[in-house]
Design an enzyme around this catalytic site. Structure first.
Site, PDB file in Angstrom:
ATOM      1  N   LEU A 243       0.849  -1.186   0.000  1.00 23.75           N
ATOM      2  CA  LEU A 243       0.000   0.000   0.000  1.00 23.75           C
ATOM      3  C   LEU A 243       0.885   1.236   0.000  1.00 23.75           C
ATOM      4  CD1 LEU A 243      -2.650  -1.031   2.679  1.00 23.75           C
ATOM      5  CD2 LEU A 243      -2.643  -1.505   0.229  1.00 23.75           C
ATOM      6  N   ASN A 244       0.748   2.068  -1.031  1.00 27.24           N
ATOM      7  CA  ASN A 244       1.674   3.189  -1.216  1.00 27.24           C
ATOM      8  C   ASN A 244       0.916   4.481  -1.511  1.00 27.24           C
ATOM      9  OD1 ASN A 244       4.539   3.936  -1.406  1.00 27.24           O
ATOM     10  ND2 ASN A 244       4.080   4.416  -3.537  1.00 27.24           N
ATOM     11  N   GLY A 245      -0.266   4.618  -0.914  1.00 21.81           N
ATOM     12  CA  GLY A 245      -1.082   5.788  -1.224  1.00 21.81           C
ATOM     13  C   GLY A 245      -0.881   6.962  -0.304  1.00 21.81           C
ATOM     14  N   GLY A 246      -0.071   6.791   0.769  1.00 20.07           N
ATOM     15  CA  GLY A 246       0.060   7.846   1.772  1.00 20.07           C
ATOM     16  C   GLY A 246       1.094   8.895   1.414  1.00 20.07           C
TER      17      GLY A 246
ATOM     18  N   GLN B 251      -5.442   3.503  -6.604  1.00 28.98           N
ATOM     19  CA  GLN B 251      -6.506   3.671  -5.619  1.00 28.98           C
ATOM     20  C   GLN B 251      -7.590   4.587  -6.178  1.00 28.98           C
ATOM     21  OE1 GLN B 251      -5.403   5.800  -1.988  1.00 28.98           O
ATOM     22  NE2 GLN B 251      -6.609   4.388  -0.759  1.00 28.98           N
TER      23      GLN B 251
ATOM     24  N   HIS C 255      -7.669   2.263   2.922  1.00 28.32           N
ATOM     25  CA  HIS C 255      -7.064   1.117   2.238  1.00 28.32           C
ATOM     26  C   HIS C 255      -8.036  -0.059   2.066  1.00 28.32           C
ATOM     27  CE1 HIS C 255      -6.454  -0.037   6.408  1.00 28.32           C
ATOM     28  NE2 HIS C 255      -5.491   0.847   6.571  1.00 28.32           N
TER      29      HIS C 255
ATOM     30  N   ASN D  19       1.809  -2.488   4.390  1.00 25.74           N
ATOM     31  CA  ASN D  19       2.086  -1.070   4.168  1.00 25.74           C
ATOM     32  C   ASN D  19       3.513  -0.856   3.681  1.00 25.74           C
ATOM     33  OD1 ASN D  19      -0.466  -0.486   5.140  1.00 25.74           O
ATOM     34  ND2 ASN D  19       0.240  -0.013   7.217  1.00 25.74           N
TER      35      ASN D  19
ATOM     36  N   ASP E 292       5.432   1.517   4.408  1.00 24.30           N
ATOM     37  CA  ASP E 292       6.304   2.078   5.446  1.00 24.30           C
ATOM     38  C   ASP E 292       6.667   1.039   6.506  1.00 24.30           C
ATOM     39  OD1 ASP E 292       3.922   1.832   6.824  1.00 24.30           O
ATOM     40  OD2 ASP E 292       3.937   3.863   7.645  1.00 24.30           O
TER      41      ASP E 292
ATOM     42  N   LYS F 180       4.914   6.255  11.330  1.00 29.46           N
ATOM     43  CA  LYS F 180       3.779   7.170  11.294  1.00 29.46           C
ATOM     44  C   LYS F 180       4.169   8.580  11.745  1.00 29.46           C
ATOM     45  CE  LYS F 180       1.290   3.652  10.164  1.00 29.46           C
ATOM     46  NZ  LYS F 180       1.028   3.449   8.717  1.00 29.46           N
TER      47      LYS F 180
END
Length: 478
Positions: A87-90, A167, A196, A224, A226, A373
């Site tokens: 998941l790389n949308g942040g 996304q 997500h 994730n 990160d 975070k």
């Protein structure tokens, strides 16, 4: 405004402006259906509350410490049937970033994304093939920077058409009328990320789910970007395949610092696992929620999914996974508190555990959970409290016994990455540090070692210059 007696026709009438808006934006039917499910829950006045009396604590879970890795032949065979999805949308806006958080340097010049790419390429070198398959779920905010970075640094991964999962976005809902929000001053502000949990609609709407299954890929490991501890472990993969579960979640033990975070539980009425977040806990049940001896496990967001079971569940539920929605109250322009109040409807992918009969969980150590975070987390993983393994996995050093250093950095000065790097131009040694509290400006020089419990109180405006050597106990400057 909510009315639990609304008919499906009435719901569809209310939803029609949202459907039109999403269709005009080119969003897939699966994305529209997923949002319609969440909007229907909003109309029905669902609170999502999970009282303590309706659940039991999760317990006696299997543990990865008991697993035996498969032999090389079976591991290679299973990897051919598996896709790794990050998941790389942040954007990391909470740390002052305007690009993908995964593009932050974490070891020397290597970013999170670089280390993920190196993990993939090493595994492919070991298997002598293009497995495991690798995908990134980007958002509209992270796609361009991510694609450019990987094309420049790792062209051997192929073009983005081979690995990018985009996304979706969803409309913000006016809190008063429950109609689509409008904001002519900045039309982009009427959209928000769907959380997500959107991964399921993305896989279907993009056609990737069918392409993967048609290509012989049966399993997905999702985590994730990160969290560099979340590698595709063949031992856990073999356990998941052998279990026959449709869906499994990696969980780890809660500590005092996690007591306000969500936990895994068992729903009494049907025996299924579920996730309960703090926003879903009635006020009267807070003491139970925060009892880490009772509710021992929290979600690492490392998930294992049987893609065929996912397709079957989607077909049985009109093309969507009925995730419990999370209602976030905001203003349409987050920088303008006088702008109209809106509701941003999101979903969490881990909440799907309650949507699959026979879903399970497995306990992992904190080695597989090192998310970033905050800037405190970033300083930790950049330090020697974490080690970079030969397979490019960033893991808490074994001597830490599963406990990362507890950092409390000055939030006025270090909340943003720029401020962190101004106060810590050199990363200190934290290997033997239990806790570090910093108040006021500092300038951390090369060779600084924090040990035990270190406290720095600087009540002046001039930075305290820390020189090479061991720093332990309290430093106070007035």
């Amino acid at each position: 405004m909510s009315d639990p007696t609304r008919s499906p026709e009435s719901i569809e009438t209310s939803f029609a402006p949202f459907r039109q808006k999403m269709q005009a934006a080119g969003l897939s039917e699966s994305a529209i259906r997923a949002f319609r499910g969440s909007y229907a829950a909003l109309l029905a006045g669902e609170t999502g509350m999970i009282p303590e009396a309706t659940i039991a604590a999760a317990q006696d879970l299997p543990c990865t410490d008991m697993l035996t890795p498969p032999d090389a032949g079976r591991a290679a065979a299973l990897l051919k049937q598996t896709v790794l999805i990050k998941l790389n949308g942040g954007l990391g806006t909470g740390m002052g970033l305007e690009k993908a958080k995964s593009l932050l340097p974490v070891r020397g010049e290597d970013t999170f994304l670089d280390l993920i790419a190196r993990q993939i390429l090493r595994m492919r070198a070991q298997t002598g093939s293009e497995v495991p398959l690798f995908m990134l779920m980007n958002s509209f905010s992270t796609s361009a920077d991510t694609v450019a970075h990987l094309a420049a640094r790792f062209p051997q991964l192929g073009g983005s058409e081979t690995w990018e999962l985009m996304q979706n976005k969803v409309p913000k809902v006016l809190a008063g009328s429950l109609e689509p929000a409008a904001w002519p001053a900045n039309p982009d502000q009427v959209w928000c990320p769907p959380g997500h949990g959107d991964i399921y609609a993305c896989l279907v709407g993009s056609g990737w789910l069918d392409r993967l299954l048609d290509g012989g890929v049966r399993y997905a490991f999702v985590s994730n970007s990160d969290n560099l501890g979340a590698t595709l472990d063949p031992a856990i993969l073999a356990w998941f395949v052998d279990s026959g579960m449709p869906f499994a979640m990696e969980v780890t033990r809660r500590t005092e610092s996690d007591k306000k975070g969500g936990h895994l539980a068992v729903r009494l009425r049907d025996g299924r696992f579920l996730l309960r977040e703090s926003a879903q806990c009635p006020k009267d049940d807070e003491s139970h929620f925060q009892n880490i001896d009772l509710h021992r496990y929290f979600n690492t967001n490392n998930l294992w999914i049987d893609l065929q079971a996912l397709k079957t569940a989607l077909e049985a539920n009109d093309g969507l996974i009925p995730l419990p929605p999370i209602m976030n109250k905001k203003t349409v322009d987050p920088r303008d508190s006088s702008s109209p109040a809106v509701i941003q409807v999101e979903t969490a992918m881990g909440a799907a555990i309650e949507c699959f009969e026979g879903a399970g969980a497995i306990e992992v150590s904190r080695v597989r959970f090192a998310p970033v975070k905050t800037t405190s987390d970033l300083l930790c993983v950049r330090s020697d409290a974490y080690e970079l393994t030969e397979d490019f996995c960033l893991r808490l050093h074994p001597s830490r016994n599963g406990q990362p250093p507890h950092l409390q950095l000055d939030q006025k000065l270090c909340k943003l990455v720029d401020g962190l790097e101004q106060n810590f131009p050199h990363t200190p040694s934290l290997l033997h540090c239990r806790s570090l509290l910093v108040h006021g400006p500092i300038e951390c020089g090369a060779g600084v070692v924090f040990k035990g419990d270190a406290v720095i109180h600087n009540h002046t405006n001039a930075a305290v210059k820390l020189k090479a050597g061991v720093h332990e106990g309290q430093i106070s400057v007035d």
